[in-house]
Design a protein around this motif. Structure first.
Motif, mmCIF file in Angstrom:
data_model
loop_
_atom_site.group_PDB
_atom_site.id
_atom_site.type_symbol
_atom_site.label_atom_id
_atom_site.label_comp_id
_atom_site.label_asym_id
_atom_site.label_seq_id
_atom_site.Cartn_x
_atom_site.Cartn_y
_atom_site.Cartn_z
ATOM 1 N N UNK A 61 0.760 -1.267 -0.042
ATOM 2 C CA UNK A 61 -0.131 0.000 0.083
ATOM 3 C C UNK A 61 0.896 1.201 0.028
ATOM 4 N N UNK A 62 0.292 2.293 -0.767
ATOM 5 C CA UNK A 62 0.919 3.687 -0.613
ATOM 6 C C UNK A 62 -0.118 4.657 -0.364
ATOM 7 N N UNK A 63 0.354 5.873 -0.123
ATOM 8 C CA UNK A 63 -0.618 6.958 0.045
ATOM 9 C C UNK A 63 -1.697 6.563 1.063
ATOM 10 N N UNK A 64 -1.645 6.079 2.232
ATOM 11 C CA UNK A 64 -2.471 5.514 3.065
ATOM 12 C C UNK A 64 -2.927 6.807 3.987
ATOM 13 N N UNK A 65 -4.220 7.015 4.036
ATOM 14 C CA UNK A 65 -4.735 8.360 4.514
ATOM 15 C C UNK A 65 -5.904 7.804 5.486
ATOM 16 N N UNK A 66 -6.150 8.483 6.532
ATOM 17 C CA UNK A 66 -7.480 8.196 7.249
ATOM 18 C C UNK A 66 -8.605 8.370 6.709
#
Length: 129
Positions: A61-66
């Motif tokens: 995964x990349x660009x993990x955001x809540x």
């Protein structure tokens, strides 16, 4: 005097495609959950999500955001437990494949899918808004 309810905290990946949410079913379970799991001691939620998705689906995964948090009864535990699941959006390259403890993948229908665990029903309803 009643005992306090047990609590459990987890993280989950929101992978939506064509109006469906990716769900995973672990061996021995009868419901689908979000890819993810419990953070290990010293691990951030984002680190836990990346590790769990790698173990469960073989994806990075990349660009993990809540995204949001849901609270619901935990499914399939012997003790009545309240689950707090922090959900995240993230980008991934490749197609998810069952790995590790995952026996089956399913694309769950938004806004409701009877195969989903209670917390995932809350997620599906939230995504439908």
């Amino acid at each position: 005097m009643p005992y306090p309810m047990a609590t459990l905290t987890s993280v989950g990946w929101l992978h939506v495609r064509d109006g469906h949410l990716l769900g995973v079913r672990t061996r021995g379970r009868d419901r689908f959950y979000l890819p993810g799991g419990k953070p290990e001691p010293g691990e951030t939620d984002e680190e836990a999500l990346i590790r769990e998705v790698r173990e469960e689906l073989g994806l990075e995964l990349a660009d993990v955001r809540p995204a949001f948090t849901v609270e619901a009864p935990a499914h399939g535990l012997a003790v009545e437990t309240e689950l707090t699941m922090r959900c995240f959006h993230a980008a991934a390259v490749g197609e998810p494949r069952p790995a590790g403890e995952i026996e089956e993948l399913a694309w769950l229908r938004i806004p409701v899918d009877v195969r989903a665990a209670p917390a995932v029903h809350s997620v599906l309803a939230r995504l439908n808004r």
